[in-house]
Design an enzyme around this catalytic site. Structure first.
Site, PDB file in Angstrom:
ATOM      1  N   TRP A 182      39.826  40.770  46.803  1.00 37.64           N
ATOM      2  CA  TRP A 182      40.737  41.717  47.445  1.00 37.64           C
ATOM      3  C   TRP A 182      40.080  42.567  48.522  1.00 37.64           C
ATOM      4  O   TRP A 182      40.771  43.169  49.333  1.00 37.64           O
ATOM      5  CB  TRP A 182      41.383  42.639  46.410  1.00 37.64           C
ATOM      6  N   ASN A 183      38.754  42.636  48.570  1.00 34.54           N
ATOM      7  CA  ASN A 183      38.146  43.624  49.460  1.00 34.54           C
ATOM      8  C   ASN A 183      38.191  43.219  50.937  1.00 34.54           C
ATOM      9  O   ASN A 183      38.426  44.040  51.806  1.00 34.54           O
ATOM     10  CB  ASN A 183      36.712  43.917  49.028  1.00 34.54           C
TER      11      ASN A 183
ATOM     12  N   LYS B 142      43.831  30.475  46.120  1.00 31.93           N
ATOM     13  CA  LYS B 142      44.394  31.538  45.292  1.00 31.93           C
ATOM     14  C   LYS B 142      43.831  32.875  45.767  1.00 31.93           C
ATOM     15  O   LYS B 142      42.638  33.130  45.646  1.00 31.93           O
ATOM     16  CB  LYS B 142      44.042  31.346  43.817  1.00 31.93           C
ATOM     17  N   PRO B 143      44.677  33.767  46.284  1.00 32.11           N
ATOM     18  CA  PRO B 143      44.208  35.099  46.674  1.00 32.11           C
ATOM     19  C   PRO B 143      44.231  36.063  45.495  1.00 32.11           C
ATOM     20  O   PRO B 143      44.785  35.755  44.432  1.00 32.11           O
ATOM     21  CB  PRO B 143      45.222  35.514  47.744  1.00 32.11           C
TER      22      PRO B 143
ATOM     23  N   GLY C 239      33.534  36.730  44.805  1.00 30.05           N
ATOM     24  CA  GLY C 239      33.956  37.732  43.838  1.00 30.05           C
ATOM     25  C   GLY C 239      32.787  38.220  43.009  1.00 30.05           C
ATOM     26  O   GLY C 239      31.627  38.098  43.403  1.00 30.05           O
TER      27      GLY C 239
ATOM     28  N   GLU D 258      29.796  33.168  46.327  1.00 33.82           N
ATOM     29  CA  GLU D 258      29.281  34.377  46.985  1.00 33.82           C
ATOM     30  C   GLU D 258      29.666  35.527  46.072  1.00 33.82           C
ATOM     31  O   GLU D 258      30.834  35.901  45.971  1.00 33.82           O
ATOM     32  CB  GLU D 258      29.881  34.533  48.382  1.00 33.82           C
ATOM     33  N   LEU D 259      28.663  36.074  45.365  1.00 33.76           N
ATOM     34  CA  LEU D 259      28.930  37.002  44.278  1.00 33.76           C
ATOM     35  C   LEU D 259      28.529  38.428  44.647  1.00 33.76           C
ATOM     36  O   LEU D 259      28.421  38.768  45.811  1.00 33.76           O
ATOM     37  CB  LEU D 259      28.196  36.511  43.026  1.00 33.76           C
TER      38      LEU D 259
ATOM     39  N   CYS E 269      30.960  43.728  49.586  1.00 36.91           N
ATOM     40  CA  CYS E 269      29.799  43.206  48.855  1.00 36.91           C
ATOM     41  C   CYS E 269      28.506  43.499  49.590  1.00 36.91           C
ATOM     42  O   CYS E 269      27.453  43.681  48.963  1.00 36.91           O
ATOM     43  CB  CYS E 269      29.954  41.700  48.620  1.00 36.91           C
TER      44      CYS E 269
ATOM     45  N   GLU F  16      26.544  47.957  40.693  1.00 37.66           N
ATOM     46  CA  GLU F  16      27.228  47.871  41.990  1.00 37.66           C
ATOM     47  C   GLU F  16      28.437  48.791  41.966  1.00 37.66           C
ATOM     48  O   GLU F  16      29.394  48.552  41.222  1.00 37.66           O
ATOM     49  CB  GLU F  16      27.649  46.425  42.276  1.00 37.66           C
TER      50      GLU F  16
END
Length: 498
Positions: free
Chosen positions: A157-158, A181-182, A232, A254-255, A290, A392
Site C-alpha cells: 500500500w505504501n 493483487k493490490p 511487502g 523486495e522486503l 521501505c 522498522e
C-alpha cells in the site's frame, strides 16, 4: 474486450479484471480516506478464491500464444498503454492522494517514477530480451531469454502504483502473463491503471483481483503460477517462500528495510540543502517507504550542532495537513493500524526516558484531529537496541544516535537482519569508502530514499530484505529464464576412449 472508462470521482467502485473483462463482484469493501476517515474514497471487490483461480487459468491459457508474439509487438502494445496512463495521470494522481493520504506532490512523484520505469523497460526491451549469438574457435552458442510463464504479482500500500507497474512492464514485455493483487489499503488507483494497461493486450495477458490473505495464498501456491513478484513485509515474505516451495517457483521478494544513515565527522551541518534532503529522506510519504532513512547515526563531534540544524530544517519543511493542498508536505498515516503501531513505538521510547521531540507545523488542528495524523517525531538518546531503533517504524518517527568513529558507525549500521538501502553523508571520497563496508543492496552518498533512486540500476536487498532485484537490466532479467543453445566444434570429449 471491455473498454475502461476512467472515472476518478469518489467514492469510486472498482472491480476485478479477468480475461479481458471487468468482473462485477457481489461484495465490496470500503476504502476510507485516511485524511477524513469518516469519508469513503471508494469500494474494492472482495474477490473469491475461485475468482483468483479463474484469473490464473486465463493467464495460463493466454501464455500459450502470448509467449510466441514478436518482441516488437509487445513493445508497441506497452507503449500504447504507457501513453494512455500518461493521458490520464492528473486524475489518477488526485485519486491516489485521496485513497492513500499522500500529498499531491508525493502522488505526482510516484506517478512519475511509474511512467519513467515503464518507459525505460520499453526503451531497453529489445536490447535486454533479444537473443545473442557468440562464436569463436570453440564453437557457437545462442543465448535466449525465455518467458517464465504465469506471474503472480502482489503489491503493497505504501507505493502501490510504482510497485505494481515496475512488475507489470518487464513481465509482459518478456512474454509472461500476470495476475496482480493490490493491497486493500490502496486498491483503487492500481486497479484503474492495471485495467488501462490490460486493454492494450490480448485477453488474459494481464488480470487483476482484489482480496485478503486467502487470495494471496492461492496466487503463491497455485501450480500454474511459475513466478512470484512480491513487495511487502519480511514476515509475509517468509510465508510466501514456504507457499512457493512445493512447486519450486521463481521468486523476487523486495522486503522490509531498517535503513541506516551515517553522518561522518566531515559532514557539513551548515549545508541547508543537505539538511532539507535529510528531512525529506525521513518523512517523505510520512516515513511509509521501505527505503526511507530510519536510523540516523551522527558522529559525536558534530552531534549537538547536527540536531540543532536538523530541527530547524524539519520545522521549516514539515507542513502537516490536507494532502490535497499544494502547500502540504506530510499527510496522514495510511491506516489506523499503522498509526497505532508508530504511536506505540513513541510511547515505548517515552517510557524508557528517551527525549521525544515533535516537529513540523499543523495548519488546521481540527482537520488534524479528525484524521490519521500525527506530528513527525524525533527520538534522541535512545539505546542502540531500543525498539524505535531495532524495528522498522514505517511511519513519521526517527531516532538520532551518536557514534565514535567509522568502524563504530559501520558496526551499528550492519547490526540488523535487514539490508535494503543505506546512506552515508560527508566528504565524498570518505563517504564512498565507508559505503563499501555497509551490508545493503543500495548505498547512497549525500542523499537518501527516493531522492537517490536511479531506475537504470538494480534495486533490492541483502540478508532478510529480499531476494532478486527490480529496476535496471537486472530487474528486467528477473522475468526470464536463460536458454542456451550450444553448437561446439568439438562434438566429442577428447579423453573418451574409442
Amino acid at each position: 474486450m471491455t473498454e475502461v472508462t476512467i472515472k476518478t470521482e469518489t467514492p469510486l467502485t472498482v472491480n476485478a479484471y479477468i480475461n479481458g473483462e471487468i468482473v462485477e463482484s457481489e461484495q465490496h469493501e470500503p476504502r476510507e480516506n485516511p485524511a477524513k476517515p469518516q469519508e469513503t474514497a471508494g469500494y474494492w471487490p472482495l474477490n473469491s478464491v475461485d475468482d483468483a483461480k479463474r484469473a490464473i487459468d486465463a493467464a495460463d491459457e493466454a501464455f500459450k500464444s502470448w509467449k510466441k508474439t514478436d518482441l516488437n509487438e509487445r513493445i508497441e502494445r506497452m507503449q500504447k498503454a504507457i501513453d494512455k496512463v500518461r493521458e490520464n495521470q492528473n486524475d489518477l494522481v488526485k485519486l491516489l492522494s485521496e485513497e492513500h493520504g499522500k500529498p499531491l506532490y508525493d502522488a505526482e512523484g510516484e506517478m512519475t517514477v511509474s511512467l519513467m520505469f515503464m518507459q525505460y523497460a520499453v526503451d531497453n526491451a529489445e536490447r535486454v530480451y533479444s537473443e545473442t549469438v557468440n562464436e569463436d574457435d570453440r564453437g557457437k552458442n545462442v543465448l535466449r531469454h525465455e518467458p517464465i510463464g504465469v506471474v503472480s504479482a502482489i503489491s503493497p500500500w505504501n507505493y502501490p502504483l510504482a510497485l505494481s507497474t515496475e512488475k507489470i512492464a518487464p513481465a509482459l514485455l518478456a512474454g509472461n502473463t500476470m495476475v496482480l493483487k493490490p493491497s486493500p489499503m490502496a486498491p483503487l488507483t492500481v486497479t484503474l491503471v492495471t485495467q488501462l494497461i490490460a486493454e492494450e493486450f490480448p485477453a488474459g495477458v494481464l488480470n487483476i483481483v482484489n482480496g485478503e490473505a486467502e487470495i494471496g495464498i492461492e496466487l503463491t501456491s497455485n501450480e500454474k503460477v511459475r513466478k512470484i513478484a512480491f513487495t511487502g513485509g519480511t514476515a509475509t515474505g517468509r510465508h510466501i517462500m514456504k507457499s512457493a516451495a512445493d512447486t519450486i517457483k521463481n521468486i523476487t521478494l523486495e522486503l522490509g528495510g531498517n535503513d541506516p544513515a551515517i553522518f561522518l565527522e566531515d559532514f557539513d551541518v551548515n549545508d541547508e540543502a543537505a539538511m532539507r534532503r535529510i528531512v525529506i529522506s525521513n518523512f517523505l510519504t510520512g516515513g511509509q517507504i521501505c527505503m526511507i532513512a530510519k536510523r540516523m547515526y551522527v558522529h559525536e563531534s558534530i552531534y549537538d550542532e547536527f540536531v540543532e540544524k536538523y530541527m530547524e530544517a524539519a520545522n521549516k519543511w514539515l507542513r502537516i495537513g490536507d494532502p490535497t493542498l499544494e502547500e502540504t508536505t506530510v499527510g496522514p498515516v495510511n491506516n489506523k493500524q499503522q498509526l497505532e503501531f508508530v504511536q506505540e513505538l513513541i510511547e515505548d521510547s517515552r517510557q524508557n526516558g528517551y527525549e521525544i521531540r515533535e516537529v513540523g507545523k499543523v495548519a488546521d488542528e481540527d482537520f488534524f484531529n479528525n484524521g490519521y495524523f500525527m506530528y513527525p517525531t524525533v527520538v534522541l538518546g535512545a539505546d542502540y537496541d531500543s525498539r524505535v531503533v531495532a524495528e522498522e517504524q514505517f511511519g513519521p518517527v526517527v531516532p538520532i544516535l551518536k557514534f565514535r568513529d567509522d568502524e563504530h558507525a559501520i558496526e551499528l549500521a550492519n547490526d540488523s537482519e535487514l539490508g535494503l538501502t543505506s546512506s552515508v553523508w560527508g566528504e565524498e571520497e570518505h563517504a564512498i569508502e565507508v559505503s563499501r563496508h555497509i551490508e545493503a543492496g543500495v548505498t547512497m552518498v549525500n542523499t537518501a530514499a527516493i531522492q537517490g533512486l536511479d531506475i537504470r540500476y538494480p534495486f533490492g536487498g541483502v540478508k532478510q530484505s529480499g531476494i532478486g532485484r527490480e529496476y535496471g537490466e537486472e530487474g528486467m532479467l528477473e522475468y526470464v529464464d536463460s536458454h542456451v543453445i550450444n553448437i561446439p566444434k568439438q562434438k566429442d570429449l577428447p579423453h573418451i576412449p574409442q
